[in-house]
Write an enzyme that holds these catalytic residues in place. Sequence first.
Site, mmCIF file in Angstrom:
data_model
loop_
_atom_site.group_PDB
_atom_site.id
_atom_site.type_symbol
_atom_site.label_atom_id
_atom_site.label_comp_id
_atom_site.label_asym_id
_atom_site.label_seq_id
_atom_site.Cartn_x
_atom_site.Cartn_y
_atom_site.Cartn_z
ATOM 1 N N HIS A 87 0.824 -1.209 0.000
ATOM 2 C CA HIS A 87 0.000 0.000 0.000
ATOM 3 C C HIS A 87 0.859 1.259 0.000
ATOM 4 C CE1 HIS A 87 -2.375 -3.271 1.736
ATOM 5 N NE2 HIS A 87 -3.456 -2.627 1.348
ATOM 6 N N HIS A 318 -4.002 3.218 -3.332
ATOM 7 C CA HIS A 318 -4.248 2.663 -1.990
ATOM 8 C C HIS A 318 -3.483 1.363 -1.753
ATOM 9 C CE1 HIS A 318 -6.280 0.983 1.529
ATOM 10 N NE2 HIS A 318 -6.270 -0.137 0.833
ATOM 11 N N ARG A 411 -18.885 -17.771 38.790
ATOM 12 C CA ARG A 411 -18.616 -16.326 38.699
ATOM 13 C C ARG A 411 -18.353 -15.756 40.098
ATOM 14 N NH1 ARG A 411 -24.101 -13.059 38.574
ATOM 15 N NH2 ARG A 411 -25.530 -14.620 39.357
ATOM 16 N N SER A 438 -22.878 -8.689 37.643
ATOM 17 C CA SER A 438 -23.102 -10.019 37.067
ATOM 18 C C SER A 438 -21.804 -10.771 36.836
ATOM 19 C CB SER A 438 -23.825 -9.893 35.719
ATOM 20 O OG SER A 438 -25.044 -9.227 35.873
ATOM 21 N N GLU A 465 -18.043 -3.530 24.654
ATOM 22 C CA GLU A 465 -17.252 -4.765 24.793
ATOM 23 C C GLU A 465 -16.032 -4.770 23.875
ATOM 24 O OE1 GLU A 465 -20.504 -4.714 24.056
ATOM 25 O OE2 GLU A 465 -21.484 -5.481 25.858
ATOM 26 N N HIS A 527 -28.971 -14.677 24.888
ATOM 27 C CA HIS A 527 -27.888 -14.541 25.858
ATOM 28 C C HIS A 527 -27.179 -15.864 26.147
ATOM 29 C CE1 HIS A 527 -29.662 -10.678 26.334
ATOM 30 N NE2 HIS A 527 -28.979 -10.350 27.410
#
Length: 715
Positions: A87, A318, A411, A438, A465, A527
């Site tokens: 590039h 490019h 957890r 949680s 996230e 979920h």
Amino acid sequence: MGTEPHAKHCVDCIRSMLLCGIRWLTKAGAGGIFRNALFDIILQIQGLMMDAADKAGPAGNSVTTREMANAIRALSMDAVEKANSGHPGMPMGMADVATVLFSRFLKFDPKHPKWPDRDRFILSAGHGSMLLYSVLHLTGYADMTLDELKHFRQWGSKTAGHPEYGHATGIETTTGPLGQGLANSVGFALAERALNARFGDDLVNHRTYVIAGDGCLMEGISQEAISLAGHLKLSKLIVLWDHNSITIDGSTTLSTSDDQLARFRASGWAADEVDGHDPEAVAKAIAAAQKNDRPTLIACKTVIGFGAPTKAGTSATHGSPLGKDEIAGARKKLDWPYPPFEVPAPIRDAWSKVGARGGADYDAWTKRHDANAKKADFDRVMSGELPENFAATVNDLKNAIAAEAPKIATRQSSQKVLEALVPALPELLGGSADLTGSNNTKVKAAVPVKPGEYGGNYIYYGIREHGMAAAMNGLALHGGFIPFGGTFLCFTDYCRPAIRLSALMHQRVIYVMTHDSIGLGEDGPTHQPVEHLAALRAIPNLLVFRPCDTMETAECWALALTAKDQPSIIVLTRQPLPLLRADAAVANHCARGGYVIRPAEGTRKVTLMATGSEVEIAVAAREKLQAEGIGAAVVSLPSWELFEQQPESYRKEVLGDGVRIAIEAAGGFGWDRYLGDKGAFIGMKGFGASAPIDELYKHFGITTDAAVAAAKARL
Ligand SMILES: Cc1ncc(C[n+]2csc(CCOP(=O)(O)OP(=O)(O)O)c2C)c(N)n1
Ligand SMILES: [Mg+2]
């Protein structure tokens, strides 16, 4: 005397006109004699102005910024041409900006590339790798030889297609997947502030600079990154946007109408636009950014492939070699009459001086470092070594777990482990993407990091996230921290590109992924992860841990922390699980990845293999089989990756040669490797459903009775 402000005003006017001209031309797209002629005129005026402003040159000799930048341009187009791949457009377009940054601002010392207090330079637009390689070479990084440039993109070279962390010094992070570098830089900038809060200005006081392209800013991750950086007021983060208005498909007008400056400002950034081919304007903007109390975006209006006679300003530059004729034309246009890969001595010298600029700063820093009372602690966290009492802390914890025999969700087990580890490991920097309660990631010793207050050890990443995962990569790469961050296992999909890079870059990033199966119940199939374990196990160099109880959770955490050059995912349940192992023996059973957690009584006819919450089911199935006189062993397989590393004899012994039944509340993809000829898998065949946990396990047939029946049917 009185004419000086007037003259300055005139120059500023001409500058603005040139910027408008470039803006218009880059928008207008390719082709046309008129456009090309106008381009030429603008570039000529620019060149004259630059030479006039730049008489003394940044390195205090007669070489101009433009000439130094042309060295980057020439090396880049020549290397791409030789490789017949790469590039050239971006390095040619951003050469002036990079020259200003490296020659006047960046704090670095090629002789000490790992200097902890260096500024970090992140090439987020990783396809422009030749820009980075050229600058590293020109400034004197010993491992970036001319020969490496000549072997751009070839087997065994340090000059891979995209910059790869660990290939050569000066490459701070692996980039190429657009937007990742920009999001990493938030972690770098945060690490700097957080270390500064712990160790003070004498040891830590540097900046993070990024070159990002249109693509980086279009990627969704950029929003998470700039939003987080703006919120945290990471004022030492400066992003130089290669605002060339071109991507692969052509003009950016094909696909975006964003007002980027307004977008960044809305997220709490300062933003400015300059002509990216005007070194003085770029320098002025960087100097202003350094003083700002917010992170800064500098939109550098550039011409992609600057210098290429017919292709400049178009996507043709490019990602393809320019070709012989175009390169010959560029040499003329740039007044660069030298053969490929040759940089004339005065320009080389000017760059060498740039490389030597940081030496005095480095020496001063080492003196401060040597005299600093916190030197030993600083050196330890930067080295990534765990404290000496780490093993003892883990052993005490395991003894406490054995004595207490808790029946809790893993957890919560993880939180229990962190309660013991966080106070012992100041380098742990935790967080969650808005699921703190949680994911159980926040312990008593956690102190939140806040805008302007960076002494804490817990980050509220918000519902970002992907941004969290990429920032954690930056935190780990910077050094001084072991980041961990949580979300639901299902949303590893939202983090996956960054998880993959943690693994590719060998970074110790720990992902705490809870709610790991249909066991989460009522939240339902949106979920409930099904394919995620298999998808994560497929990523090379990633440790996926699915512990079955509190003891294994402690062991898996210990393994994740000691795996210095690997990321880990710790997969945890929402539902409570009994303690299946009360042996707090010093040995870490999980270290072998899989082991017999319940041996068979009598001859082993059946092996029940499981991970996490399903080990409990396997243990119950074993009881039933044994009650019927069928010898059955249970194998817990908390980490396939570690199990695969064991000698074949060990693996054979663990798996046994009887009937093998695997139980996992997930899709069966991948289990074939352990099942043998007569084996069976008990798990999910499709998506889950919204219902209470017990009903779900029953409905989907993940039960003790199903395991017993499957085993007996195969005997
Ligand atoms: C996540 C991701 N998607 C797609 C690509 C492929 N790709 C590489 S560069 C590029 C265009 C980038 O445009 P820009 O950032 O403006 O770079 P420029 O053309 O100006 O050099 C694309 C789509 C990629 N590298 N990463
Ligand atoms: Mg672009």
